[in-house]
Scaffold this active site. Structure first.
Site, PDB file in Angstrom:
ATOM      1  N   ASP A   1       0.859  -1.189   0.000  1.00 58.38           N
ATOM      2  CA  ASP A   1       0.000   0.000   0.000  1.00 58.38           C
ATOM      3  C   ASP A   1       0.883   1.222   0.000  1.00 58.38           C
ATOM      4  O   ASP A   1       2.076   1.135   0.305  1.00 58.38           O
ATOM      5  CB  ASP A   1      -0.976   0.007   1.199  1.00 58.38           C
ATOM      6  CG  ASP A   1      -2.238   0.790   0.872  1.00 58.38           C
ATOM      7  OD1 ASP A   1      -2.137   2.018   0.638  1.00 58.38           O
ATOM      8  OD2 ASP A   1      -3.328   0.194   0.830  1.00 58.38           O
TER       9      ASP A   1
ATOM     10  N   ASP B   1       4.286   2.709  -4.271  1.00 56.29           N
ATOM     11  CA  ASP B   1       3.283   3.321  -5.146  1.00 56.29           C
ATOM     12  C   ASP B   1       3.111   2.370  -6.329  1.00 56.29           C
ATOM     13  O   ASP B   1       4.044   2.195  -7.137  1.00 56.29           O
ATOM     14  CB  ASP B   1       3.768   4.700  -5.608  1.00 56.29           C
ATOM     15  CG  ASP B   1       2.785   5.370  -6.545  1.00 56.29           C
ATOM     16  OD1 ASP B   1       1.826   4.703  -7.011  1.00 56.29           O
ATOM     17  OD2 ASP B   1       2.980   6.563  -6.840  1.00 56.29           O
TER      18      ASP B   1
ATOM     19  N   TYR C   1     -12.247   5.789 -14.778  1.00 52.33           N
ATOM     20  CA  TYR C   1     -12.276   4.650 -13.835  1.00 52.33           C
ATOM     21  C   TYR C   1     -13.104   3.506 -14.422  1.00 52.33           C
ATOM     22  O   TYR C   1     -12.697   2.348 -14.378  1.00 52.33           O
ATOM     23  CB  TYR C   1     -12.874   5.135 -12.514  1.00 52.33           C
ATOM     24  CG  TYR C   1     -13.184   4.070 -11.469  1.00 52.33           C
ATOM     25  CD1 TYR C   1     -12.220   3.671 -10.535  1.00 52.33           C
ATOM     26  CD2 TYR C   1     -14.450   3.492 -11.369  1.00 52.33           C
ATOM     27  CE1 TYR C   1     -12.510   2.724  -9.560  1.00 52.33           C
ATOM     28  CE2 TYR C   1     -14.748   2.544 -10.401  1.00 52.33           C
ATOM     29  CZ  TYR C   1     -13.782   2.164  -9.497  1.00 52.33           C
ATOM     30  OH  TYR C   1     -14.081   1.220  -8.526  1.00 52.33           O
TER      31      TYR C   1
ATOM     32  N   VAL D   1     -19.969  -0.615  -1.620  1.00 49.40           N
ATOM     33  CA  VAL D   1     -19.488  -1.171  -0.353  1.00 49.40           C
ATOM     34  C   VAL D   1     -19.252  -0.043   0.660  1.00 49.40           C
ATOM     35  O   VAL D   1     -18.687   1.006   0.314  1.00 49.40           O
ATOM     36  CB  VAL D   1     -18.176  -1.961  -0.566  1.00 49.40           C
ATOM     37  CG1 VAL D   1     -17.733  -2.629   0.737  1.00 49.40           C
ATOM     38  CG2 VAL D   1     -18.360  -3.004  -1.663  1.00 49.40           C
TER      39      VAL D   1
ATOM     40  N   THR E   1     -17.202   1.263   2.687  1.00 48.96           N
ATOM     41  CA  THR E   1     -15.851   1.540   3.178  1.00 48.96           C
ATOM     42  C   THR E   1     -15.843   2.926   3.826  1.00 48.96           C
ATOM     43  O   THR E   1     -16.765   3.729   3.623  1.00 48.96           O
ATOM     44  CB  THR E   1     -14.853   1.552   2.012  1.00 48.96           C
ATOM     45  OG1 THR E   1     -15.312   2.525   1.068  1.00 48.96           O
ATOM     46  CG2 THR E   1     -14.746   0.196   1.346  1.00 48.96           C
TER      47      THR E   1
HETATM   48  N1  NAD Z   1     -15.940   0.579  -2.147  1.00 53.21           N
HETATM   49  C1  NAD Z   1     -16.785   0.311  -3.145  1.00 53.21           C
HETATM   50  O1  NAD Z   1     -17.972   0.614  -3.086  1.00 53.21           O
HETATM   51  C2  NAD Z   1     -16.271  -0.408  -4.378  1.00 53.21           C
HETATM   52  C3  NAD Z   1     -17.213  -0.710  -5.369  1.00 53.21           C
HETATM   53  C4  NAD Z   1     -16.801  -1.405  -6.494  1.00 53.21           C
HETATM   54  C5  NAD Z   1     -15.471  -1.771  -6.625  1.00 53.21           C
HETATM   55  N2  NAD Z   1     -14.581  -1.441  -5.665  1.00 53.21           N
HETATM   56  C6  NAD Z   1     -13.196  -1.876  -5.883  1.00 53.21           C
HETATM   57  O2  NAD Z   1     -12.726  -2.548  -4.726  1.00 53.21           O
HETATM   58  C7  NAD Z   1     -11.329  -2.310  -4.578  1.00 53.21           C
HETATM   59  C8  NAD Z   1     -11.075  -1.697  -3.208  1.00 53.21           C
HETATM   60  O3  NAD Z   1     -11.790  -0.475  -3.154  1.00 53.21           O
HETATM   61  P1  NAD Z   1     -11.953   0.373  -1.826  1.00 53.21           P
HETATM   62  O4  NAD Z   1     -13.286   0.953  -1.861  1.00 53.21           O
HETATM   63  O5  NAD Z   1     -11.509  -0.423  -0.658  1.00 53.21           O
HETATM   64  O6  NAD Z   1     -10.887   1.540  -2.131  1.00 53.21           O
HETATM   65  P2  NAD Z   1     -10.181   2.519  -1.109  1.00 53.21           P
HETATM   66  O7  NAD Z   1      -9.888   3.754  -1.868  1.00 53.21           O
HETATM   67  O8  NAD Z   1     -10.974   2.636   0.144  1.00 53.21           O
HETATM   68  O9  NAD Z   1      -8.815   1.747  -0.772  1.00 53.21           O
HETATM   69  C9  NAD Z   1      -7.895   1.482  -1.790  1.00 53.21           C
HETATM   70  C10 NAD Z   1      -6.555   1.126  -1.181  1.00 53.21           C
HETATM   71  O10 NAD Z   1      -5.591   1.100  -2.236  1.00 53.21           O
HETATM   72  C11 NAD Z   1      -4.483   1.909  -1.875  1.00 53.21           C
HETATM   73  N3  NAD Z   1      -3.897   2.532  -3.038  1.00 53.21           N
HETATM   74  C12 NAD Z   1      -4.496   3.425  -3.879  1.00 53.21           C
HETATM   75  N4  NAD Z   1      -3.624   3.848  -4.794  1.00 53.21           N
HETATM   76  C13 NAD Z   1      -2.437   3.226  -4.534  1.00 53.21           C
HETATM   77  C14 NAD Z   1      -1.169   3.280  -5.131  1.00 53.21           C
HETATM   78  N5  NAD Z   1      -0.908   4.071  -6.179  1.00 53.21           N
HETATM   79  N6  NAD Z   1      -0.191   2.496  -4.619  1.00 53.21           N
HETATM   80  C15 NAD Z   1      -0.423   1.720  -3.551  1.00 53.21           C
HETATM   81  N7  NAD Z   1      -1.626   1.635  -2.936  1.00 53.21           N
HETATM   82  C16 NAD Z   1      -2.623   2.388  -3.423  1.00 53.21           C
HETATM   83  C17 NAD Z   1      -5.066   2.969  -0.947  1.00 53.21           C
HETATM   84  O11 NAD Z   1      -4.070   3.571  -0.138  1.00 53.21           O
HETATM   85  C18 NAD Z   1      -6.083   2.179  -0.170  1.00 53.21           C
HETATM   86  O12 NAD Z   1      -5.519   1.560   0.975  1.00 53.21           O
HETATM   87  C19 NAD Z   1     -10.936  -1.388  -5.725  1.00 53.21           C
HETATM   88  O13 NAD Z   1     -10.440  -2.160  -6.789  1.00 53.21           O
HETATM   89  C20 NAD Z   1     -12.237  -0.727  -6.106  1.00 53.21           C
HETATM   90  O14 NAD Z   1     -12.246  -0.276  -7.438  1.00 53.21           O
HETATM   91  C21 NAD Z   1     -14.950  -0.756  -4.540  1.00 53.21           C
END
Ligand code: NAD
Length: 262
Positions: free
Chosen positions: A51, A77, A169, A202, A204
């Site tokens: 992360d 990153d 996205y 979700v 989050t």
């Molecule tokens: N939350 C939702 O409602 C939802 C819905 C559909 C899909 N998703 C997918 O689920 C997955 C997780 O989503 P989430 O909601 O937990 O996202 P989030 O933004 O809450 O967390 C994403 C994590 O990835 C890390 N991250 C982002 N860019 C980074 C980088 N360049 N290098 C290293 N780490 C990096 C962030 O620090 C974070 O810990 C993603 O693929 C997202 O597209 C989420």
């Protein structure tokens, strides 16, 4: 909305094939990813995550250690492919060859059509799609040597549902399906399975902080068949199944976990 009678789900599936298995999760420091980390660690998997955020990631490691689980964190990153390769090397040295890869990290920054520059477009593909391929490329030989492996790429229901001001996205997330199908075909000969899990809306922290207003909640309940909120742990449970040997003949597929929205 007529709601279902109160029912308390009884979770706790145990996957013997995951105990002792090496698992790499991207974006494990917060959101759905942190719940994925907890879920694999609690299955007894040798769990590592990458992360970009340090403090929450280190707090998660400490939380898991307090539960008696050793979890490895590497900061990188993921849009920097060389840095990502270096982090994966260090993770391999720490936990051994990788058997399971969960390509979870993403960033859903919004911009309307006139605000999307070429640079913004490229940055969205880099953070939402590109690293999924290069992480798979960096670990698949470990799986070849083992004669088996599972890669789970996280997509999104959003590109099917249609969400405003998210076009780059959504393009990347539809690309995750093509990536999944390409890798599944290429790697299946080695016993490596590649699937996509597409979460719904979700709850989050980021979603709750930025988007979940009473109006949005109303829409969620209108659109979902199931009238309840999807929690990160709901998604982690689906991912565990696709990572485990219980889904041994599932590959080349995308599974939608969106409570019936799409
Ligand atoms: N939350 C939702 O409602 C939802 C819905 C559909 C899909 N998703 C997918 O689920 C997955 C997780 O989503 P989430 O909601 O937990 O996202 P989030 O933004 O809450 O967390 C994403 C994590 O990835 C890390 N991250 C982002 N860019 C980074 C980088 N360049 N290098 C290293 N780490 C990096 C962030 O620090 C974070 O810990 C993603 O693929 C997202 O597209 C989420």
């Amino acid at each position: 909305m007529s709601s279902a009678p109160a029912y308390t789900p009884r979770h706790g599936a145990v996957y013997p094939s995951l105990a002792g298995t090496t698992v790499l999760i991207t974006g494990g420091g917060s959101g759905i990813g942190e719940e994925i980390v907890r879920s694999f660690a609690r299955q007894g998997a040798r769990t590592a995550f990458i992360d970009i955020i340090e403090e929450p990631s280190r707090a998660l490691v400490a939380e898991m250690r307090a539960e008696g689980h050793e979890v490895v964190f590497e900061r990188a990153d993921l849009t920097d492919i060389e840095a990502t390769r270096g982090a994966i090397e260090r993770i391999r040295a720490a936990i051994g060859p990788i058997a399971v890869l969960i390509n979870n990290a993403a960033h859903d920054e919004r911009a309307s059509i006139d605000d999307v520059t070429p640079e913004f477009w490229d940055s969205r593909q880099a953070v939402n799609l590109k690293h999924q391929f290069f992480c798979a490329q960096a670990v698949y030989k470990d799986m070849v040597a083992r004669g088996a492996g599972s890669i789970v790429n996280i997509g999104s229901f959003a590109y099917v549902a249609g969400v405003e001001n998210l076009t780059p996205y959504l393009a990347a997330k539809s690309g995750v399906i093509g990536l999944t199908r390409g890798l599944a075909r290429e790697l299946g000969v080695h016993g490596i399975r590649v699937n996509c899990v597409m979460p719904g809306f979700v709850m989050t922290k980021r979603q709750l902080d930025l988007w979940v207003t009473p109006e949005v909640e109303k829409t969620i309940y209108e659109r979902q068949c199931l009238k309840r909120k999807i929690q990160p742990a709901d998604i982690a449970r689906v991912i565990l199944f696709f990572a485990s040997d219980e889904s041994g003949v599932c590959t080349n597929q995308a599974y939608v976990a969106d409570a019936g929205w799409t």
